[in-house]
Design an enzyme around this catalytic site. Structure first.
Site, mmCIF file in Angstrom:
data_model
loop_
_atom_site.group_PDB
_atom_site.id
_atom_site.type_symbol
_atom_site.label_atom_id
_atom_site.label_comp_id
_atom_site.label_asym_id
_atom_site.label_seq_id
_atom_site.Cartn_x
_atom_site.Cartn_y
_atom_site.Cartn_z
ATOM 1 C CD GLU A 198 -14.880 -4.899 -0.990
ATOM 2 O OE1 GLU A 198 -13.836 -5.000 -0.334
ATOM 3 O OE2 GLU A 198 -14.891 -4.485 -2.171
ATOM 4 C CD GLU A 243 -3.044 -0.952 0.191
ATOM 5 O OE1 GLU A 243 -3.065 0.076 -0.516
ATOM 6 O OE2 GLU A 243 -3.873 -1.875 0.064
ATOM 7 C CG ASP A 252 -5.645 -7.266 -7.746
ATOM 8 O OD1 ASP A 252 -4.558 -7.523 -7.201
ATOM 9 O OD2 ASP A 252 -6.495 -6.512 -7.232
ATOM 10 C CB THR A 256 -2.265 -0.840 -9.549
ATOM 11 O OG1 THR A 256 -3.449 -1.596 -9.316
ATOM 12 C CG2 THR A 256 -1.585 -0.525 -8.218
ATOM 13 C CD GLU A 285 -10.451 -1.502 -7.868
ATOM 14 O OE1 GLU A 285 -9.379 -1.336 -7.238
ATOM 15 O OE2 GLU A 285 -11.569 -1.224 -7.392
#
Length: 895
Positions: free
Chosen positions: A334, A93, A240, A438, A352
């Site tokens: 989710e 993160e 991902d 991302t 996304e």
């Protein structure tokens, strides 16, 4: 303009109410500072006390043509942000949000400076901060494999004694494989090659550890051995962005090996995971077997990646399926099942889907995707907008909010929505000159030819040439992806138009029902009462079974197939999840120690001490050492759920009442109004005892309980009957409610002490030496027993179900609660497993920590006919022995 207004609303509220905190809490209009708010587990690892949201938003300001605000924000970051904090953060993160944010800010800052209008004072300060942060992340790579530890201390690294991290053995594939863009950009910007080298080594290791027969990777990997820990594989959470960064690393760095690896993985994904329009996880060793029957929302990025890859048809199919789910629930849950029911109901405003919508519009020019974007904007304004920003959805089905606005909402969501609707003249620079990370941060493509300190030779081993013309080694040109047919995308979407409603019929919404004379709104967990026949009927309709366990607890199990309709089944699932949430909240509440009810009137004189459960409201007995003393009186009605009809008998006394029918707080208010100075709730479950059942604490009713000022305690049925028997025998029974048992000198201070007690004290002195040898051993064993006491929590009366022992389908964790607590198992978990999880071994209670003789005495006290007859010597000696044991226990403050 609407997107700009929404961004201003979110950004200005962050700056006004939260900055310099990491994130905004939009419901309470304040900043989220790590350590000052209750921990949220791994989610908080993104917070490092470095003004996360502001750094994450820097390049968004420039994309939205807010150059003045950008210049002010950069100055604030340079002046205020400290990266040398003693705090443990997520490497993943921190890399994508903070390092990426600083690099993205630097990229657009030098672009603006070159244009000559803004940022003329800028001298690479953001890049210097990025380099400082890069060095702080490098200690995480100190492993034999080259895979980084998942967490690092910004001040002390990993293995330093004060680091408080470095013991982890596993990391997710995406966590280790989503570094190359930021680290390579940092190396290319600064000329320091070490960052790119470390990121490449991690990618190389993952590639070598792929499952060779399927060419898939697992979700989590051991950072020391390289063994796969979780062997399921998909394109959602945990994997991902690993795939995303392989393709984008080729685009940014021009290294063919990254494209080769991506193509190899992509072939496996389309062969095994893609089941149009679904993307389902499989086992890496047995890729023909599905690993689960639900999908998570993070896979919504994949259609956008497929556009970049040039594989447009499956991108359109998956995106359309996701859009149908959104139209049903307003947001993308989710997680949702293969038949499009909600699996996890939260939605933290993830971007996304907006990202994929933008890329599909860029590729097709189809105005349909503009309509999709408008739907996203309308839903955000209608359901997520609050006075201080935008709040995450706690449950997409009920529309409830969570006090959370993650930094990625400003970093990504508004960037993609603005670009979706913006014309070329709305932009102050050419977005095509940059690649998105991302986290949607902008890195310039010219980095591919700058500071190339690493050879671009093909290092991919065992690459199998794939017979597929779709795998050409070039970036797809979006202008020639399709034939000149405006109906091309629509022809792909059309068969999927009703895919969700066919699998999961919408039916009549509860809102629509409530407008007419139809059924009532669904039963909520907080309102449930097991004694209400109407509630039980509703449970049955929802497919929820209620099972009474031997110890008095109630277990709830839902089977969707037994529900009256699909809508009732969905209500049942919501009800079960609310129960789980209520129980989870109770587990987080403060655990209070047990209290004591001591009978001080004749003929007990303080010898009988009953273990009582505390209350989370009313007088805190630990702060009132003298306790509350008074005669007891039984109230009418006995359940205390309505106005007391015998207030004259209750006034200035301690009220006795039965458990059930209403909340504990309601009982307390009713007896307090009648003039009682305290209350004792007696369990209505016949035979329950603190000897065999874990103690618990009575919680409030979810409202403010500051109006309750009297002490409230809870007794199990066996202990309560001791007081009731004494009342029947003697009528006037006086008790002391306290935090722990008092010795008799304290109880009778200022009062005449009966000769009976004085004699007992003299006899005890003569027997001290005899008992001293056993005392030490007994004390040790008692302390060991008492240390294992477990006080559970009851949120309200058990009939209402909030006092829940929960077997969560995912965690199977349980908490000790009251003897009528509700144990829940979702339809995905087996009933036997739930019983085991929600019925723990009895915790040590009073009966375990006392000598056996004391336990026997307590039981016999309810049966002995206490009178003033002359007692034989044997009886007096027996009483003395009991007194001695009672005093020993009081001296140690043992219950």
């Amino acid at each position: 303009n609407q997107v700009l207004e929404m961004f201003d609303h979110a950004y200005s509220n962050y700056m006004e109410h939260a900055y310099p905190a990491d994130e905004l809490m939009p419901l309470t209009c304040r900043g989220r500072v790590r350590g000052q708010e209750p921990s949220r587990g791994d989610v908080d690892d993104a917070l490092g006390k470095f003004s996360l949201t502001l750094i994450d938003t820097l390049d968004t300001l420039v994309v939205l043509n807010k150059t003045k605000e950008f210049e002010e924000a950069v100055k604030k970051v340079i002046k205020d942000v400290n990266l040398d904090n003693d705090i443990v953060v997520s490497v993943f993160e921190t890399n994508i949000r903070v390092l990426g944010g600083l690099l993205g800010g630097h990229s657009v800052a030098i672009m603006l400076k070159e244009k000559g209008e803004h940022m003329q004072w800028y001298n690479g300060e953001l890049l210097h901060m990025a380099k400082e942060l890069g060095y702080k992340l490098l200690p995480a790579f100190n492993t034999t494999s080259g895979l980084p530890y998942p967490r690092v201390n910004l001040k002390f690294g990993v293995r330093h004694p004060e680091a408080r991290t470095g013991t982890e053995t596993d990391t997710c594939t995406a966590c280790a494989g989503t570094l190359i863009l930021e680290f390579a950009a940092l190396s290319r910007f600064t000329g320091t090659s070490i960052f790119e080298e470390y990121a490449r080594k991690a990618l190389d290791f993952i590639w070598e550890k792929r499952q060779r027969s399927s060419n898939l990777v697992g979700v989590t990997i051991n950072i020391h051995t390289g063994d796969w820990v979780r062997k399921d594989s998909g394109v959602g959470a945990g994997i991902d962005s690993y795939y995303e960064y392989l393709l984008k690393a080729y685009v940014l760095l021009g290294d063919d090996s990254f494209l080769e690896r991506f193509n190899t993985h992509y072939d496996a994904i389309m062969r095994y995971i893609s089941q149009p329009p679904l993307l389902l996880d499989v086992h890496i060793h047995k890729p023909m077997l599905n690993a689960r029957t639900w999908m998570d929302s993070l896979l919504a990025f994949f259609p956008g990646l497929q556009v970049l890859k040039g594989d447009i048809r499956p991108a359109i199919e998956t995106h359309e399926m996701l859009y149908q789910v959104i139209k049903k629930h307003n947001f993308l849950p989710e997680a949702f099942t293969t038949d499009f029911r909600v699996h996890w109901a939260q939605h933290p405003l993830r971007p996304e889907f907006a990202e994929s919508t933008y890329f599909l519009y860029k590729a097709t020019g189809d105005p349909y995707y503009l309509e999709v974007g408008k739907t996203l904007i309308e839903n955000l304004n209608k359901y997520a907008r609050v006075p201080c920003g935008f709040a995450a959805m706690k449950d997409v089905r009920t529309g409830s909010h969570e006090d959370r606005m993650d930094s990625f909402f400003l970093a990504e969501m508004f960037k993609y929505l603005y670009l979706l609707f913006a014309d070329k003249e709305d932009m102050i620079f050419d977005i095509e000159d940059y690649i998105f990370t991302t986290e949607a941060h902008l890195l310039p493509l010219w980095l591919s030819t700058t500071n190339q300190t690493i050879s671009k030779k093909n290092t991919t081993t065992e690459y199998t040439e794939l017979d597929d013309s779709n795998f050409d080694w070039s970036c797809p040109n979006t202008q020639i992806l399709f034939p000149n047919d405006p109906m091309f995308a629509q022809s792909i979407r059309e068969p999927l138009k009703n895919v969700v409603d066919k699998s999961c019929p919408r039916g009549i919404s509860r809102a629509e029902e409530s407008l007419g004379s139809g059924p009532k709104p669904p039963l909520r967990a907080r309102d449930f009462m097991a004694s209400n026949p109407e509630h039980l009927e509703i449970l049955k309709k929802m497919g929820v079974s209620l099972i009474h366990l031997k110890d008095g607890r109630v277990q709830l199990v839902q089977h969707a197939v037994q529900a009256a309709s699909s809508l009732d089944a969905e209500d049942g699932l919501r009800f079960m999840q609310e129960m789980i949430e209520l129980s989870s909240q109770q587990q987080k509440e403060q655990q209070l120690p047990p209290r004591a009810v001591q009978i001080v009137s004749h003929p007990f004189f303080g010898r009988v001490v009953l273990t009582a459960g505390p209350a989370q409201f009313g007088m805190d007995l630990s702060k009132h050492k003298s306790g509350t003393r008074g005669f007891v009186a039984t109230i009418k009605p006995y359940n205390g759920c309505s106005e007391i009809t015998n207030p004259e008998a209750v006034k200035e006394k301690i009220a006795l009442m039965q458990r059930g029918q209403c909340m504990f707080a309601e009982k307390a208010r009713n007896i307090q109004k009648a003039g009682a100075i305290g209350g004792i709730v007696i369990d209505d479950n016949e035979g329950s005892s603190s000897d065999t059942a874990p103690l618990f604490q009575m919680a409030g009713d979810g409202k403010n309980t500051d109006d309750i000022t009297i002490p409230m305690l809870f007794l199990f049925n066996k202990e309560g009957n001791i007081i009731l028997d004494a009342i029947r025998e003697y009528e006037a029974v006086e008790v002391l409610l306290s935090d722990k048992a008092k010795d008799r000198a304290t109880i009778f201070k200022g009062k005449t002490i009966p000769n009976y007690i004085i004699d007992s004290n003299l006899e005890m002195e003569n027997m001290d030496q005899k008992l001293s040898e056993n005392d030490s051993h007994k004390q040790n064993s008692e302390e060991a027993s008492s240390a294992s006491q477990d006080v559970g929590a009851v949120s309200e009366e058990p009939e209402e179900g909030e006092s829940s022992d929960v077997a969560d389908p995912d965690s199977l964790s349980s908490a000790h609660a009251d003897s009528d607590s509700v144990s829940i198992s979702d339809q995905d978990s087996s009933t036997p497993g739930t019983d085991e999880a929600s019925t723990p071994e009895p915790a040590c209670t009073q009966g375990d920590s006392q000598p056996q003789e004391q336990k026997t005495e307590t039981e016999s006290n309810s049966k002995v006919n206490w009178d003033n007859k002359v007692q034989p010597m044997e009886s007096i000696l027996a009483d003395w022995n009991e007194d001695i044991e009672a005093f020993e226990m009081m001296e140690k403050d043992e219950l």
